[in-house]
Design an enzyme around this catalytic site. Structure first.
Site, PDB file in Angstrom:
ATOM      1  N   THR A  77      52.356   4.588 -30.462  1.00 11.84           N
ATOM      2  CA  THR A  77      53.062   3.316 -30.672  1.00 11.84           C
ATOM      3  C   THR A  77      52.313   2.434 -31.681  1.00 11.84           C
ATOM      4  OG1 THR A  77      53.813   3.466 -28.379  1.00 11.84           O
ATOM      5  CG2 THR A  77      54.028   1.310 -29.443  1.00 11.84           C
ATOM      6  N   GLU A 133      51.822   5.711 -20.551  1.00 14.17           N
ATOM      7  CA  GLU A 133      50.584   5.216 -19.912  1.00 14.17           C
ATOM      8  C   GLU A 133      50.404   5.781 -18.496  1.00 14.17           C
ATOM      9  OE1 GLU A 133      49.161   1.414 -20.948  1.00 14.17           O
ATOM     10  OE2 GLU A 133      50.530   1.223 -22.643  1.00 14.17           O
TER      11      GLU A 133
HETATM   12  C1  LIG Z   1      57.797   6.249 -26.585  1.00 12.98           C
HETATM   13  C2  LIG Z   1      56.417   6.688 -26.219  1.00 12.98           C
HETATM   14  C3  LIG Z   1      55.338   5.956 -26.669  1.00 12.98           C
HETATM   15  C4  LIG Z   1      54.031   6.398 -26.378  1.00 12.98           C
HETATM   16  N1  LIG Z   1      52.948   5.702 -26.889  1.00 12.98           N
HETATM   17  C5  LIG Z   1      51.708   6.247 -26.763  1.00 12.98           C
HETATM   18  C6  LIG Z   1      50.564   5.638 -27.421  1.00 12.98           C
HETATM   19  O1  LIG Z   1      50.671   4.579 -28.044  1.00 12.98           O
HETATM   20  N2  LIG Z   1      49.362   6.258 -27.335  1.00 12.98           N
HETATM   21  C7  LIG Z   1      49.196   7.423 -26.662  1.00 12.98           C
HETATM   22  O2  LIG Z   1      48.093   7.933 -26.650  1.00 12.98           O
HETATM   23  N3  LIG Z   1      50.228   8.017 -25.999  1.00 12.98           N
HETATM   24  C8  LIG Z   1      51.484   7.461 -26.060  1.00 12.98           C
HETATM   25  N4  LIG Z   1      52.543   8.057 -25.413  1.00 12.98           N
HETATM   26  C9  LIG Z   1      52.316   9.295 -24.700  1.00 12.98           C
HETATM   27  C10 LIG Z   1      52.458   9.217 -23.177  1.00 12.98           C
HETATM   28  O3  LIG Z   1      51.396   8.493 -22.626  1.00 12.98           O
HETATM   29  C11 LIG Z   1      52.565  10.649 -22.667  1.00 12.98           C
HETATM   30  O4  LIG Z   1      53.841  11.143 -23.081  1.00 12.98           O
HETATM   31  C12 LIG Z   1      52.418  10.752 -21.157  1.00 12.98           C
HETATM   32  O5  LIG Z   1      51.111  10.438 -20.757  1.00 12.98           O
HETATM   33  C13 LIG Z   1      52.777  12.145 -20.633  1.00 12.98           C
HETATM   34  O6  LIG Z   1      52.146  13.142 -21.364  1.00 12.98           O
HETATM   35  P1  LIG Z   1      53.013  14.390 -21.929  1.00 12.98           P
HETATM   36  O7  LIG Z   1      54.152  13.813 -22.667  1.00 12.98           O
HETATM   37  O8  LIG Z   1      52.096  15.287 -22.657  1.00 12.98           O
HETATM   38  O9  LIG Z   1      53.564  15.109 -20.640  1.00 12.98           O
HETATM   39  P2  LIG Z   1      52.820  16.251 -19.791  1.00 12.98           P
HETATM   40  O10 LIG Z   1      51.421  15.818 -19.486  1.00 12.98           O
HETATM   41  O11 LIG Z   1      52.994  17.565 -20.462  1.00 12.98           O
HETATM   42  O12 LIG Z   1      53.647  16.243 -18.435  1.00 12.98           O
HETATM   43  C14 LIG Z   1      54.898  16.942 -18.283  1.00 12.98           C
HETATM   44  C15 LIG Z   1      55.357  16.746 -16.848  1.00 12.98           C
HETATM   45  O13 LIG Z   1      54.408  17.367 -15.954  1.00 12.98           O
HETATM   46  C16 LIG Z   1      53.930  16.406 -15.029  1.00 12.98           C
HETATM   47  N5  LIG Z   1      52.520  16.679 -14.721  1.00 12.98           N
HETATM   48  C17 LIG Z   1      51.530  16.923 -15.608  1.00 12.98           C
HETATM   49  N6  LIG Z   1      50.369  17.102 -14.962  1.00 12.98           N
HETATM   50  C18 LIG Z   1      50.630  16.938 -13.635  1.00 12.98           C
HETATM   51  C19 LIG Z   1      49.838  16.979 -12.446  1.00 12.98           C
HETATM   52  N7  LIG Z   1      48.514  17.203 -12.494  1.00 12.98           N
HETATM   53  N8  LIG Z   1      50.455  16.780 -11.248  1.00 12.98           N
HETATM   54  C20 LIG Z   1      51.786  16.539 -11.199  1.00 12.98           C
HETATM   55  N9  LIG Z   1      52.592  16.476 -12.294  1.00 12.98           N
HETATM   56  C21 LIG Z   1      52.006  16.671 -13.486  1.00 12.98           C
HETATM   57  C22 LIG Z   1      54.119  15.067 -15.701  1.00 12.98           C
HETATM   58  O14 LIG Z   1      54.143  13.994 -14.767  1.00 12.98           O
HETATM   59  C23 LIG Z   1      55.433  15.272 -16.424  1.00 12.98           C
HETATM   60  O15 LIG Z   1      56.494  15.067 -15.546  1.00 12.98           O
HETATM   61  C24 LIG Z   1      53.838   7.580 -25.627  1.00 12.98           C
HETATM   62  C25 LIG Z   1      54.953   8.293 -25.151  1.00 12.98           C
HETATM   63  C26 LIG Z   1      56.228   7.869 -25.444  1.00 12.98           C
HETATM   64  C27 LIG Z   1      57.385   8.690 -24.948  1.00 12.98           C
END
Ligand SMILES: Cc1cc2nc3c(=O)[nH]c(=O)nc-3n(C[C@H](O)[C@H](O)[C@H](O)COP(=O)(O)OP(=O)(O)OC[C@H]3O[C@@H](n4cnc5c(N)ncnc54)[C@H](O)[C@@H]3O)c2cc1C
Length: 397
Positions: free
Chosen positions: A167, A378
């Site tokens: 972001t 987050e």
């Molecule tokens: C619009 C937007 C803005 C964002 N802005 C930022 C930013 O400014 N900076 C930044 O660094 N990031 C940013 N993000 C990233 C965001 O923080 C991540 O998308 C989020 O933390 C999830 O990570 P992932 O997408 O890799 O999903 P994954 O980690 O791959 O998770 C996939 C699914 O598996 C589940 N899961 C994963 N591990 C476990 C576990 N141990 N136990 C149970 N369930 C689990 C998750 O809950 C989810 O449902 C942004 C995301 C979006 C969509």
């Protein structure tokens, strides 16, 4: 939208409530009339970011020496501002949340005096923005799995890797991103993670084309790539090897701020549903006279008060210096409850509006699209449940 501020559900101070009025007036005048157009055009309104800066919203947690509010501001005020901006436009709400929570906060908390002097005055003024590059294609919830590397060579960090979903990272006023990277290996064999400040325009650092998102259309989100990006050794944020601890602390505060954004969303859903339930006629009377609709609106009221209380309780713990363990738990509880409630609230509000709820001519459709990501950014809902269970002493993985 009807004014519901007198029904606050949590006793904020008179100063906080006066501040709420100021931000609400600003949001109604400068943001609400344009939010649908920005959303439709995927337009990031830099001029409004500057106006938010002029109002002091980016400096609510910063000392006066950097142009911040000093003693006149606190974390609770920031949550009030995010809630009020988010009540009319979730995109601008997340822009403020990320600008302060993810952009300013790490530099303010961990930066050296030189880094703070170099970057904070403009960030606090809202004339520039900073991004926080933690998430990678293979490292989101498992942020410690970061693959981006930074190697120290002749007094410079050489950064290689990629970040995604970042972001405020590619706007015309973005001045830097803080990037977590592997800088070596610890004695226990785990990766050493540090945070490096990468200024915009550094050769090899590219903010790729903005994402086409389900919601938050007017917020700035990019994938980032780093190819042999060279920055001075002095761009290390805080101590080497402290990157993991730094982002955990940054995200604790961010979770409460995201909960505040969710509260603004629920508030909007309640106001829109209440007004519509009074106007829309079916079977010879307003739909609000039917229990099936009235009870849904009642549920919105309950979600609003519960979410708001959890959010401002966590904010008050932050401002009051509560023990870190207690604050972390309160932040995760507030984030989980308020964001899941916001998603439910937008579903309810859309249902109250019937077919019109599915049409972009009413803001309820925009809030429906915008809400989902609150359960993801987050720290996902699953991650919050994991943290809460751990906080209770369960040995959950
Ligand atoms: C619009 C937007 C803005 C964002 N802005 C930022 C930013 O400014 N900076 C930044 O660094 N990031 C940013 N993000 C990233 C965001 O923080 C991540 O998308 C989020 O933390 C999830 O990570 P992932 O997408 O890799 O999903 P994954 O980690 O791959 O998770 C996939 C699914 O598996 C589940 N899961 C994963 N591990 C476990 C576990 N141990 N136990 C149970 N369930 C689990 C998750 O809950 C989810 O449902 C942004 C995301 C979006 C969509």
């Amino acid at each position: 939208m009807r004014d519901m501020s007198t029904q606050s559900g949590f006793e904020l101070s008179r100063e906080h409530e006066e501040f709420r009025r100021t931000v609400r007036d600003f949001a109604e005048a400068e943001i609400a009339p344009h939010a649908a157009r920005w959303d439709r055009d995927h337009h990031f309104p830099v001029d409004v970011v500057r106006k938010m800066g002029a109002l002091g919203l980016f400096g609510l947690t910063a000392p006066e020496e950097f142009g911040g509010m000093g003693e006149d501001g606190d974390f609770t005020s920031l949550c009030v501002a995010i809630e009020e901006i988010g009540r009319v436009d979730q995109s601008m709400g997340i822009t403020l949340e990320a600008a302060v929570g993810l952009g300013i906060n790490p530099i303010l908390t961990f930066g050296t005096a030189e880094q703070q002097q170099a970057w904070l005055p403009d960030l606090v003024a809202g004339t520039t923005l900073a991004g926080f590059g933690l998430t990678e294609p293979g490292a989101g919830s498992d942020a410690g799995a970061t693959k981006t590397r930074a190697v120290l060579e002749n007094g410079e960090w050489v950064v290689n890797g990629a970040k995604q979903f970042i972001t405020n990272s590619g706007s015309e006023i973005t001045s830097l991103v803080t990037v977590t990277a592997r800088t070596g290996e610890r004695e226990d064999g785990r990766p050493e993670i540090s945070t490096i400040i990468v200024p915009s325009g550094t050769p090899g650092f590219i903010a790729e084309k903005a994402y086409d998102k389900l919601g938050w259309h007017a917020s700035d989100t990019h994938p980032l790539s780093f190819q042999d990006v060279r920055v001075p050794e002095a761009n290390l944020l805080g101590e080497r090897g402290r990157g993991y601890a730094q982002f955990l602390a940054t995200l604790d505060d961010g979770r409460v701020a995201i909960a505040a954004l969710a509260v603004g969303c629920i508030q909007a859903c309640l106001e829109m549903s209440l007004a519509y339930a009074g106007d829309r006629q079916t079977f010879g009377g307003p739909i609000g006279r039917k229990q099936g609709v009235a009870f849904q609106v009642a549920d919105l009221e309950v979600m609003l008060h519960a979410s708001r209380m959890l959010t401002y309780r966590a904010a008050a713990m932050k401002d009051g210096g509560a023990p870190m363990k207690d604050f972390k738990q309160a932040a995760a509880v507030a984030k989980l409850y308020a964001t899941e409630s916001a998603v439910t609230a937008t579903r309810i509000a859309t249902q109250v509006f019937g077919g019109y709820g599915f049409m972009e001519e009413y803001p309820v459709a925009r809030f429906y699209r915008d809400a989902k990501v609150l359960e993801i950014g987050e720290g996902t809902s699953e991650v919050q449940r994991m943290l809460i269970a751990r906080g209770l002493g369960l040995p959950v993985e």
